[in-house]
Design a protein around this motif. Structure first.
Motif, PDB file in Angstrom:
ATOM      1  N   ASP A  31     -63.852  49.009 -12.162  1.00 43.61           N
ATOM      2  CA  ASP A  31     -62.337  50.104 -12.236  1.00 43.61           C
ATOM      3  C   ASP A  31     -61.066  49.815 -12.355  1.00 43.61           C
ATOM      4  O   ASP A  31     -60.419  49.869 -13.192  1.00 43.61           O
ATOM      5  N   SER A  32     -60.981  49.042 -11.182  1.00 41.73           N
ATOM      6  CA  SER A  32     -59.662  48.071 -10.613  1.00 41.73           C
ATOM      7  C   SER A  32     -59.454  46.912 -12.257  1.00 41.73           C
ATOM      8  O   SER A  32     -58.024  46.988 -11.822  1.00 41.73           O
ATOM      9  N   LYS A  33     -60.029  47.288 -12.851  1.00 45.30           N
ATOM     10  CA  LYS A  33     -59.047  45.712 -14.335  1.00 45.30           C
ATOM     11  C   LYS A  33     -59.111  46.723 -15.187  1.00 45.30           C
ATOM     12  O   LYS A  33     -59.356  46.371 -15.788  1.00 45.30           O
ATOM     13  N   ARG A  34     -59.869  47.880 -15.208  1.00 43.37           N
ATOM     14  CA  ARG A  34     -59.430  48.501 -16.604  1.00 43.37           C
ATOM     15  C   ARG A  34     -58.449  48.526 -17.427  1.00 43.37           C
ATOM     16  O   ARG A  34     -58.362  48.471 -18.368  1.00 43.37           O
ATOM     17  N   SER A  35     -57.849  49.347 -16.375  1.00 46.17           N
ATOM     18  CA  SER A  35     -56.333  49.856 -16.786  1.00 46.17           C
ATOM     19  C   SER A  35     -55.334  48.814 -17.301  1.00 46.17           C
ATOM     20  O   SER A  35     -55.029  48.447 -17.803  1.00 46.17           O
ATOM     21  N   ALA A  36     -55.347  47.711 -15.723  1.00 49.31           N
ATOM     22  CA  ALA A  36     -54.729  46.171 -16.074  1.00 49.31           C
ATOM     23  C   ALA A  36     -54.848  45.207 -17.435  1.00 49.31           C
ATOM     24  O   ALA A  36     -54.169  44.804 -17.781  1.00 49.31           O
ATOM     25  N   ARG A  37     -56.136  45.086 -17.690  1.00 49.01           N
ATOM     26  CA  ARG A  37     -56.273  44.372 -18.810  1.00 49.01           C
ATOM     27  C   ARG A  37     -55.996  44.875 -19.982  1.00 49.01           C
ATOM     28  O   ARG A  37     -56.651  45.926 -20.632  1.00 49.01           O
ATOM     29  N   LYS A  38     -55.956  43.555 -20.991  1.00 51.63           N
ATOM     30  CA  LYS A  38     -55.390  44.204 -22.507  1.00 51.63           C
ATOM     31  C   LYS A  38     -55.701  43.474 -22.744  1.00 51.63           C
ATOM     32  O   LYS A  38     -56.764  44.330 -23.802  1.00 51.63           O
ATOM     33  N   ILE A  39     -56.914  42.691 -22.576  1.00 52.24           N
ATOM     34  CA  ILE A  39     -57.768  41.743 -23.324  1.00 52.24           C
ATOM     35  C   ILE A  39     -59.295  41.957 -22.676  1.00 52.24           C
ATOM     36  O   ILE A  39     -59.483  41.594 -21.398  1.00 52.24           O
ATOM     37  N   PRO A  40     -59.986  42.188 -23.372  1.00 49.82           N
ATOM     38  CA  PRO A  40     -61.722  42.370 -22.730  1.00 49.82           C
ATOM     39  C   PRO A  40     -61.515  40.797 -22.425  1.00 49.82           C
ATOM     40  O   PRO A  40     -61.753  40.318 -23.280  1.00 49.82           O
ATOM     41  N   THR A  41     -62.317  41.016 -21.080  1.00 44.92           N
ATOM     42  CA  THR A  41     -63.624  39.730 -20.365  1.00 44.92           C
ATOM     43  C   THR A  41     -64.943  39.516 -22.618  1.00 44.92           C
ATOM     44  O   THR A  41     -65.112  40.921 -22.276  1.00 44.92           O
ATOM     45  N   GLN A  42     -65.418  38.705 -21.288  1.00 46.71           N
ATOM     46  CA  GLN A  42     -66.589  38.211 -22.525  1.00 46.71           C
ATOM     47  C   GLN A  42     -67.483  39.222 -21.977  1.00 46.71           C
ATOM     48  O   GLN A  42     -68.049  39.960 -22.053  1.00 46.71           O
ATOM     49  N   MET A  43     -67.161  39.774 -20.524  1.00 45.74           N
ATOM     50  CA  MET A  43     -67.889  40.788 -19.662  1.00 45.74           C
ATOM     51  C   MET A  43     -68.297  41.949 -20.715  1.00 45.74           C
ATOM     52  O   MET A  43     -69.203  42.694 -19.898  1.00 45.74           O
ATOM     53  N   ASP A  44     -66.664  42.320 -20.255  1.00 51.81           N
ATOM     54  CA  ASP A  44     -66.604  43.735 -21.042  1.00 51.81           C
ATOM     55  C   ASP A  44     -67.489  44.263 -22.283  1.00 51.81           C
ATOM     56  O   ASP A  44     -68.095  45.021 -22.861  1.00 51.81           O
ATOM     57  N   VAL A  45     -66.837  42.543 -22.871  1.00 50.13           N
ATOM     58  CA  VAL A  45     -67.592  42.743 -24.448  1.00 50.13           C
ATOM     59  C   VAL A  45     -69.064  43.303 -24.400  1.00 50.13           C
ATOM     60  O   VAL A  45     -69.651  43.904 -24.986  1.00 50.13           O
ATOM     61  N   ILE A  46     -69.308  41.975 -22.970  1.00 51.86           N
ATOM     62  CA  ILE A  46     -70.854  42.497 -23.854  1.00 51.86           C
ATOM     63  C   ILE A  46     -71.378  43.942 -23.045  1.00 51.86           C
ATOM     64  O   ILE A  46     -72.749  44.265 -23.670  1.00 51.86           O
ATOM     65  N   MET A  47     -71.320  44.530 -22.133  1.00 51.77           N
ATOM     66  CA  MET A  47     -71.380  45.272 -21.427  1.00 51.77           C
ATOM     67  C   MET A  47     -71.385  47.062 -22.724  1.00 51.77           C
ATOM     68  O   MET A  47     -72.210  47.089 -22.597  1.00 51.77           O
ATOM     69  N   LYS A  48     -70.228  46.170 -23.571  1.00 44.48           N
ATOM     70  CA  LYS A  48     -70.246  47.546 -24.418  1.00 44.48           C
ATOM     71  C   LYS A  48     -70.587  47.332 -25.741  1.00 44.48           C
ATOM     72  O   LYS A  48     -70.795  48.444 -25.712  1.00 44.48           O
TER      73      LYS A  48
END
Lengths: 508, 265
Positions: free
Chosen positions: A409-426
């Motif tokens: 959650d601490s990275k959600r707002s700060a991140r402009k480009i999603p990480t590989q993990m974000d993409v997999i989880m989505k």
């Protein structure tokens, strides 16, 4: 929020000092895993303590009730901490002790230094203490021209070797006795050149080395295992007796204790004196327990100080899901049973507090964004061995998962480009939030079979999957999913009574 | 009894035989099995990776699929996924401020059993050979997965069922209670530590001289089997449901090269 000063600092005030992983855990772990000697030492030591602990714990019929009691007392302490701290202060002060409050590591170091300077001494003896490791007191004192001598055997080994402890109870767990012998021969000013690696000979060498220090020291610095609020008493629990000498021989005693170390009353100690030795060293009772309440005229130290340390503990207390981490009594049972710690050792965690408890306590005290501490909550397979071993029932796996959530959650707002993990989880959210979505994906299973080819295993995956395939194959997927099989078997119009079919699994 | 099968995503997609075997066992005991078609995944990969927000819709889907009066109990051939349903779902709902989901998740969790739990505690199976006709003439060792052992307290339920299979030779696995190192995304995020744990598990398994390592979680078995396969070992892994489903007339074949939780047969 108004800017009016309301007499309370803004929360959370995070901790500083030796509480950080300075490189991501996987990277540090990779290096430590390559040290075969370390792994052999650690494997041997953790398994020995583990077996000892199991033996003495299993002989108590009321061990689980005792754990419940320990947990309840600590929860009650945390719920009432402000009141208990004031009660402790009143009682400690009434008996001639002097209390100092330190918000963080820097303040604590400055207070201790000033107290030593007041005595005019430039040498102190030390009782093994996690709190002073946490604030980096020895290094700070050295900068100020004050020499601090560790008197615990294992702390002495680590200090002589200019190394860092890797375990909270067995600081030199990463060294075997032949390594200890080399260190003594190299670093002790006066030592028998024929010293062998026989443990008794090594202990004797340390005793001879330390005895002079004990008898000449005017100032001692200690930690404390417990502070008893209703009497203002401090406690040190130890095995070697060096602590007893430090606590009784010098004129000035300065103790540094985290504010979470309180117990409401003297009688509560009964529970913890049973829980702690069995959980930590696997002993029914520890050899030395020292208790002192302020100053006793003509007996023992006449100047008795206590530095009450916050250093991020209030921040941890403010985390509703994580606060039970403060219940920790530093027994180290969790690290002795942890399969990750067993293989990486304590240095991989960076912080003074390694292993499972460190993986939650360090980021709780410093905040998840401090240096590389956000990698620590992931340093666990969530096997749960730590929770089972914890004498105060800290649900470490649940707090690890909670802190992973805080990190994400601490990275959600700060991140402009999603990480590989974000993409997999989505993507997985889409696939796993509907049976028909998953069915669509599963129609592609034959494709995986194609990729696997004639070997029928997949040996190399891209991206994060490469972590898996570095040591593990993936089987070729089946031609159809269970769901597809079930649907074919249970089509109403097919007239097949599924009760009479023989599933494929039973005939293969 | 009407039993709802929660296949779990990994069994559904990768090890359908494990779910088929589960159906076979339950039907052999005279029960009716239903498969709620809306089901997908328990969501523990999301939860354990810290993606609570994304886990919310996965949990909501599971609860929607299983929150019906259409069955008596639900069963899954996985300790880990059942532990998630029983212990994590309410937590996720609470964290996402969904009180209605939290209440429904508690109801679903209470009705959900791991397979050996259901067979032993509810259906009264004490001898697989006698009550299920289980027959499996092979030398087998057994790894108790962490979540079944520590979150569900399955104790020796899976092992005792295996021991009661006809013609089976069970050999004890040294350090059986040690984690295999899977841990979901841990196996990728901390691949080195995970691999080191798996290597020790593999060495212990191979040291028993067993043909197969059985267990109750397809994910752990895929991890252990994947490591054994990479090492070129002939030892495979097989879910205990498939061993219970095996009979003299319809044996599960374990011949040939490496089996990864039954994938290669």
């Amino acid at each position: 929020m108004s800017n009016t000063f309301l007499g309370m600092p803004a929360l959370p005030v995070y901790g500083h000092g030796n509480l950080n992983a300075t490189e991501p855990f996987p990277k540090a772990a990779h290096r430590e895993l390559g040290n075969d000697q370390l792994r052999a030492n650690l494997g041997h030591a953790t398994h020995t303590i583990r077996d000892k602990r199991l033996r003495v714990v299993s002989e108590l019929p009321d061990w689980e009730e005792m754990r419940n009691a320990g947990s309840a007392i600590k929860n009650a302490t945390m719920a009432n901490l402000p009141v208990l701290l004031e009660q402790f202060e009143a009682n400690f002060t009434a008996r001639g002790g002097i209390i100092h409050w330190a918000r963080d590591a820097q303040e604590a170091n400055e207070i201790v230094t000033a107290l030593i300077r007041e005595t005019g001494e430039s040498e102190v003896v030390k009782v093994k203490s996690m709190a002073t490791q946490e604030i980096g007191l020895n290094e700070y004192l050295e900068e100020q021209g004050i020499a601090a001598f560790e008197t615990d055997l294992a702390e002495l080994i680590v200090q002589l070797d200019h190394d860092k402890p890797s375990h909270i109870l067995v600081p030199a767990i990463h060294k075997n006795r032949s390594q200890v012998r080399e260190i003594f021969l190299r670093e002790m000013p006066v030592v028998d050149p024929n010293l062998t690696d026989d443990p008794a000979r090594l202990a004797e060498a340390a005793r001879t080395h330390l005895r002079k220090k004990f008898l000449s020291a005017k100032v001692a610095v200690s930690g404390a295992n417990f502070g008893l609020a209703d009497t203002g008493t401090l406690t040190v629990v130890e095995s070697e007796g060096n602590g007893r000498m430090c606590l009784t021989l010098p004129e000035t005693l300065i103790t540094v204790m985290g504010i979470e170390k309180l117990l409401p009353s003297w009688t509560d100690l009964e529970v913890f004196m049973q829980l702690l030795p069995r959980s930590s060293t696997g002993e029914r009772m520890n050899p030395y327990t020292s208790l002192w309440t302020g100053v006793t005229p003509g007996d023992g130290p006449q100047n008795v100080h206590l530095v009450m340390l916050d250093n991020g503990r209030t921040a941890a207390l403010a985390d509703e899901m994580g606060r039970t981490a403060l219940n920790c009594i530093r027994c180290s049972a969790c690290m002795n049973v942890c399969p990750v710690y067993e293989r990486t050792g304590g240095h991989a965690y960076g912080s003074t507090y390694p292993g499972p408890i460190g993986a939650i306590l360090s980021p709780l005290m410093t905040g998840i964004k401090s240096e590389e501490n956000n990698s620590l909550p992931y340093a666990s397979s969530l096997c749960g061995a730590c929770f089972d071993a914890c004498p105060v029932k800290i649900n470490i796996p649940e707090i690890l998962v909670h802190l992973r959530g805080v990190d994400v959650d601490s990275k959600r707002s700060a991140r402009k480009i999603p990480t590989q993990m974000d993409v997999i989880m989505k993507a997985a959210e889409w696939a796993f939030s509907s049976g028909s979505h998953l069915n669509i994906l599963e129609k592609g299973l034959p494709l995986g079979k194609l990729v696997a080819g004639r070997d029928k295993v997949i040996k190399k995956l891209p991206g994060m999957g490469a972590g898996w395939t570095q040591s593990r194959d993936i089987p070729a997927p089946p031609t159809q999913s269970f769901r597809q099989w079930w649907d074919k078997e249970h089509q109403p119009e097919s007239g097949v009574d599924h009760q009479s079919t023989t599933p494929e699994g039973a005939q293969a | 009894m009407k039993i709802a099968l929660f296949a779990t995503c990994i069994v559904d997609a990768m090890y359908p035989r494990t779910a088929q075997a589960t159906v076979a066992i339950l039907e052999r005991l005279g029960h009716k099995v239903v498969f709620p078609s809306g089901q997908a995944c328990c969501g523990q990969m999301h939860v354990n990776s810290g993606y609570f927000k994304e886990a919310h819709s996965v949990v909501a889907n599971h609860v929607a699929a299983f929150d019906t009066d259409d069955y008596d109990v639900a069963v899954a051939p996985s300790g880990s996924c059942v532990a998630s349903v029983k212990h994590q779902h309410e937590l996720v709902a609470r964290r996402c401020g969904d009180a209605a989901l939290e209440a429904r998740a508690a109801v679903v969790g209470a009705k959900t059993y791991e397979l050996s739990q259901l067979l032993t505690d509810v259906l009264g199976v004490t001898s697989a050979a006698e009550q299920l006709g289980s027959y499996f003439p092979h030398k087998v060792t057994y790894h108790p997965s962490c979540h079944g052992m520590r979150l569900l307290r399955l104790e020796d339920k899976q092992l005792n069922l295996l021991k009661s299979v006809g013609a089976i030779e069970m050999v004890e696995l040294p350090e059986a209670d040690q984690c295999c190192g899977f841990g979901g995304t841990f196996s990728m995020k901390n691949a080195d530590v995970s691999s080191a744990m798996n290597a020790d598990k593999a060495a212990n398994i191979c040291g028993t001289g067993a043909e197969l390592c059985s267990g109750g979680d397809a994910s752990c078995l895929m991890h252990i089997g994947g490591g054994l396969s990479r090492q070129g070992s002939d030892v495979g892994t097989l879910h205990f449901a498939e061993i219970l489903a095996s009979t003299l007339e319809n044996p599960v074949s374990v011949s040939g090269a490496v089996t990864l939780a039954g994938s290669k047969r």
